[in-house]
Design a protein around this motif. Structure first.
Motif, mmCIF file in Angstrom:
data_model
loop_
_atom_site.group_PDB
_atom_site.id
_atom_site.type_symbol
_atom_site.label_atom_id
_atom_site.label_comp_id
_atom_site.label_asym_id
_atom_site.label_seq_id
_atom_site.Cartn_x
_atom_site.Cartn_y
_atom_site.Cartn_z
ATOM 1 N N GLY A 468 -10.727 35.205 4.471
ATOM 2 C CA GLY A 468 -11.152 36.063 3.563
ATOM 3 C C GLY A 468 -10.034 36.961 2.919
ATOM 4 O O GLY A 468 -8.824 36.851 3.387
ATOM 5 N N THR A 469 -10.291 37.708 1.831
ATOM 6 C CA THR A 469 -9.361 38.467 1.091
ATOM 7 C C THR A 469 -9.538 39.966 1.693
ATOM 8 O O THR A 469 -10.384 40.499 1.357
ATOM 9 C CB THR A 469 -9.230 38.660 -0.355
ATOM 10 N N TYR A 470 -8.536 40.755 2.276
ATOM 11 C CA TYR A 470 -8.748 42.026 2.952
ATOM 12 C C TYR A 470 -8.328 42.980 1.913
ATOM 13 O O TYR A 470 -7.445 42.743 1.308
ATOM 14 C CB TYR A 470 -7.829 42.038 4.170
ATOM 15 N N ALA A 471 -8.932 44.041 2.016
ATOM 16 C CA ALA A 471 -8.721 45.127 1.164
ATOM 17 C C ALA A 471 -7.460 45.719 1.107
ATOM 18 O O ALA A 471 -7.025 46.356 0.059
ATOM 19 C CB ALA A 471 -9.826 46.253 1.197
ATOM 20 N N SER A 472 -6.950 45.908 2.321
ATOM 21 C CA SER A 472 -5.510 46.657 2.526
ATOM 22 C C SER A 472 -4.788 46.041 3.823
ATOM 23 O O SER A 472 -5.590 45.430 4.637
ATOM 24 C CB SER A 472 -5.688 47.928 2.706
ATOM 25 N N ALA A 473 -3.702 46.604 3.945
ATOM 26 C CA ALA A 473 -3.027 46.056 5.227
ATOM 27 C C ALA A 473 -3.589 46.715 6.222
ATOM 28 O O ALA A 473 -3.604 46.025 7.500
ATOM 29 C CB ALA A 473 -1.571 46.345 5.228
ATOM 30 N N THR A 474 -4.341 47.781 6.233
ATOM 31 C CA THR A 474 -4.887 48.628 7.463
ATOM 32 C C THR A 474 -6.108 47.605 7.755
ATOM 33 O O THR A 474 -6.455 47.775 8.868
ATOM 34 C CB THR A 474 -5.458 49.904 6.888
ATOM 35 N N ALA A 475 -6.887 47.239 6.936
ATOM 36 C CA ALA A 475 -8.167 46.339 7.083
ATOM 37 C C ALA A 475 -7.589 45.310 7.798
ATOM 38 O O ALA A 475 -8.479 44.880 8.788
ATOM 39 C CB ALA A 475 -8.627 46.049 5.858
ATOM 40 N N LEU A 476 -6.517 44.680 7.494
ATOM 41 C CA LEU A 476 -6.205 43.354 8.195
ATOM 42 C C LEU A 476 -5.677 43.772 9.789
ATOM 43 O O LEU A 476 -6.021 42.945 10.501
ATOM 44 C CB LEU A 476 -5.039 42.712 7.305
ATOM 45 N N ALA A 477 -4.932 44.751 9.756
ATOM 46 C CA ALA A 477 -4.346 45.288 11.013
ATOM 47 C C ALA A 477 -5.584 45.519 11.775
ATOM 48 O O ALA A 477 -5.465 45.259 13.263
ATOM 49 C CB ALA A 477 -3.718 46.592 10.868
ATOM 50 N N THR A 478 -6.719 45.944 11.582
ATOM 51 C CA THR A 478 -8.166 46.359 12.232
ATOM 52 C C THR A 478 -8.426 44.769 12.552
ATOM 53 O O THR A 478 -9.159 44.946 13.905
ATOM 54 C CB THR A 478 -9.002 46.989 11.413
ATOM 55 N N GLU A 479 -8.500 43.928 11.843
ATOM 56 C CA GLU A 479 -8.911 42.733 12.274
ATOM 57 C C GLU A 479 -8.033 41.967 13.155
ATOM 58 O O GLU A 479 -8.481 41.246 14.200
ATOM 59 C CB GLU A 479 -9.014 41.545 11.204
#
Length: 677
Positions: A468-479
């Motif tokens: 999927g497309t993440y809203a931000s680098a922070t959201a991707l880091a959380t994943e």
């Protein structure tokens, strides 16, 4: 002719008829020969008595050591109790470090966990939808949600779980920090699915993202009916409604305002735990912490009793009765003398911090009597404990204090010497990490850039990131953090994923040279991946420096005093700060700590009691060997005696037979006297 008459003498004895009592004679002779065996038995009995005496001595020493347990920890000795004037707003308890004092407490708000609920459904078996629910935790201000970075948690809702009850059970079974319940409001469509954050406080607010199998993720149909984004609107991402807001507890302590995520507050007042129960309506109440001296007093009383029991035991075992001129079992024994000398010498010196309030036992009411036992002046002890419990505690316990607030000292073992040690840190400990080469690609495609292999401290975790497309680098880091930590959970390891300027970094939670992070997989090699095409790894380093001008050993954040040095056994946790001089650590041993060390040595396998006991056991073993040799020798002597007396018996038998024959022959001779008449 005169008549000649003869009388035959007979010796009565069993056997050959000589009349010789061979068994009786040999038994009496062997009784004399066996006297050394009797002496050995007497000596052995005295040795056994010594072993029993050493056992009594060891028991008294162990009892004294046991009595010291409550005096060894200065923090536990400085106990305290607390009370609160208005017990309806909070309950209070104390722990280590609580200091006597009075505090003003005002509770303005209780902490609470957020609750969000769905629209109503006619039945709990109504179908909702399938897909994936992802829960993130953070803070919501207005319509803006900010993730706390602790990691989003996902729950897959399969076809057989698509009802209210199925979703509730699936979420609860996942144990992700959210509790799902069904509440019926009594209406026609009154069944509502409620999600409650298991974390109270403002930072426990929820955001629910839905990957709906119907491919529309924000609308009010299918599984997306359970989406909750504070920034969305009804029918477009915010389809649940907030029923209870996530709030921090707000309180004022001595005029200082503070907020806490939980109603159980452990860090507002050192050593005091507040359990908040209701608001105080703007009216402060008083919390009082008072010192509790009972622990010190009872500990000193137990120590004095145990010491006197030991002294009495030694006296009983070693005394000499001049009137009866009789020694006791251990009169003159070197081990008993050593123990007595060491105990009296140690307790007659000074102990504790050199600048402490108390340095001798007599200052708190404990002194020697003429007979070598201790006397306790309870009034003097109570006065000392009442005026300065910390000083009394330091007189008995081992105390280690660091002048730098970011250095925590601890002592392991008994080899550390009393003194003050300068601390110098040349290298601060770091954590292993891996840093992306470029900006994180926010679009994760299945089979293209979703595979990540993280080797953390040597443990491999292979995960697949959600596409999927993440809203931000922070959201991707959380994943990334959530998936990697999930794979590492069984090993007890964890990582933190952060982003700076859009570049991701994965950091091991451990410190030192054993801390490493190495990354691989398509999530790293693909230019569109979250690590920008590659990642560079840097291993952690151990803290380095000196303690007392001696090079210390670094292990993670811990500096360990050099082996064989005065600081051997001193462990310092260096929790950040700067390099260079970091103040000093002062270590002192009170009477209980020093006495415990001596007792451990005396009671050890190589100690005086064990050595003496082993020496006596060897002597008993030697007696056993000597007894065996003597028994063999006695058996030979007895055999010789029996052979000799058997030969004598045979000789006497022969002589008796000859005597009988001669008597018979003489009796057959003519009576010449009769013929001559």
């Amino acid at each position: 002719m005169a008549t000649i008459s003869s009388t035959t003498g007979t010796l009565n004895a069993p056997g050959s008829g000589s009349g010789l009592d061979v068994n009786g004679i040999v038994t009496k002779l062997m009784g004399v020969e066996s006297l050394p065996l009797t002496k050995l038995a007497t000596t052995e009995a005295s040795y056994q008595a010594k072993i029993s005496a050493y056992g009594s001595l060891k028991g008294a020493l162990a009892a004294l050591q046991s009595s010291l347990s409550s005096l060894l920890d200065a923090k536990s000795l400085r106990g305290a109790s607390a009370s609160i004037a208005d017990s309806t707003i909070a309950s209070v308890s104390t722990g280590s470090g609580a200091a006597p004092g009075s505090y003003s407490i005002q509770v303005d708000q209780l902490a609470q966990a957020q609750k969000i609920a769905s629209d109503g459904f006619a039945a709990v078996t109504d179908a909702i939808g399938t897909g994936t629910l992802t829960f993130d935790f953070g803070t919501t201000v207005g319509s803006k949600f900010t993730s706390s970075g602790t990691g989003a948690k996902s729950v897959t809702i399969a076809a057989g779980q698509n009802t209210l009850t199925g979703i509730r059970d699936a979420v609860n079974a996942a144990a992700i920090g959210v509790t799902a319940t069904i509440v019926n409001d009594g209406g026609t469509s009154g069944n509502r699915l409620v999600f409650t954050s298991n974390t109270s406080g403002a930072a426990g607010s929820l955001k629910v993202t839905v990957a709906d199998d119907d491919t529309t993720h924000l609308d009010a149909s299918g599984l997306s009916q359970l989406a909750y984004d504070p920034a969305g609107t009804a029918g477009n991402g915010r389809n649940l409604s907030q029923k209870v807001e996530a709030l921090d507890a707000l309180l004022v302590v001595d005029g200082i305002s503070m907020s806490k995520a939980s109603n159980t507050v452990t860090d507002a007042i050192q050593g005091v735990t507040l359990s908040l129960t209701k608001k105080s309506a703007g009216v402060p109440t008083t919390l009082t912490v008072t010192g509790n001296s009972s622990g010190i007093t009872s500990g000193v009383q137990a120590f004095v009793k145990a010491y006197n029991d030991l002294a009495s035991s030694i006296s009983s075992l070693t005394k000499y009765d001049a009137t009866a001129k009789k020694a006791s079992i251990l009169t003159g024994d070197s081990a008993a003398r050593l123990i007595q000398t060491q105990m009296r010498s140690l307790l007659g010196t000074t102990a504790g911090p050199a600048d402490g309030a108390y340095t001798t036992l007599s200052q708190i009411g404990v002194s020697f009597k003429v007979d070598g036992t201790l006397s306790l002046d309870s009034s003097k002890l109570s006065a000392a404990v009442g005026s300065n419990p910390t000083g009394v505690a330091a007189l008995f316990a081992a105390v280690s204090n660091a002048s730098d607030s970011l250095v925590t000292s601890n002592v392991v073992g008994t080899q550390t010497k009393t003194g003050t040690y300068a601390v110098n840190v040349t290298t601060l400990a770091t954590q292993g990490k891996a840093i992306g080469a470029g900006l994180a690609g926010l679009t994760i495609e299945a089979g293209v850039n979703d595979s990540l292999t993280a080797t953390v401290n040597g443990t491999v975790a292979t995960v697949t990131l959600a596409a999927g497309t993440y809203a931000s680098a922070t959201a991707l880091a959380t994943e990334v953090q959530t998936k990697v930590n999930g794979a590492l959970s069984a090993s007890g390891l964890s990582v933190a994923a952060t982003q700076n300027g859009g570049i991701l970094t994965l950091i091991s939670a451990t410190w030192g040279s054993a801390s490493t992070v190495d990354l691989g997989g398509t999530a790293v090699t693909a230019a569109s991946g979250p690590f920008g095409g590659s990642a560079s790894s840097t291993a952690g380093v151990d803290v380095a420096g000196t303690i007392g001008a001696m090079t210390a050993t670094g292990s993670g954040q811990t500096l360990i005093g050099a082996s064989g040095s005065d600081a051997d056994g001193l462990y310092l946790l260096v929790n950040g700060g700067s390099t260079g001089e970091r103040g000093s650590v002062t270590y002192s041993q009170g009477f209980a700590a020093r006495l415990n060390t001596v007792l451990a040595s005396l009671l050890g396998n190589d100690g005086a009691v064990a050595a003496s006991t082993d020496g006596v056991k060897k002597q008993i073993t030697d007696i056993g060997h000597r007894r065996e040799q003597l028994n063999q020798r006695l058996a030979k002597i007895e055999a010789t005696y029996r052979a000799q007396f058997s030969a004598l018996d045979s000789l006497l038998t022969s002589m008796n037979a000859t005597s009988t024959a001669l008597t018979q022959q003489l009796a057959a001779l003519p009576n010449f006297n009769s013929k001559n008449q």
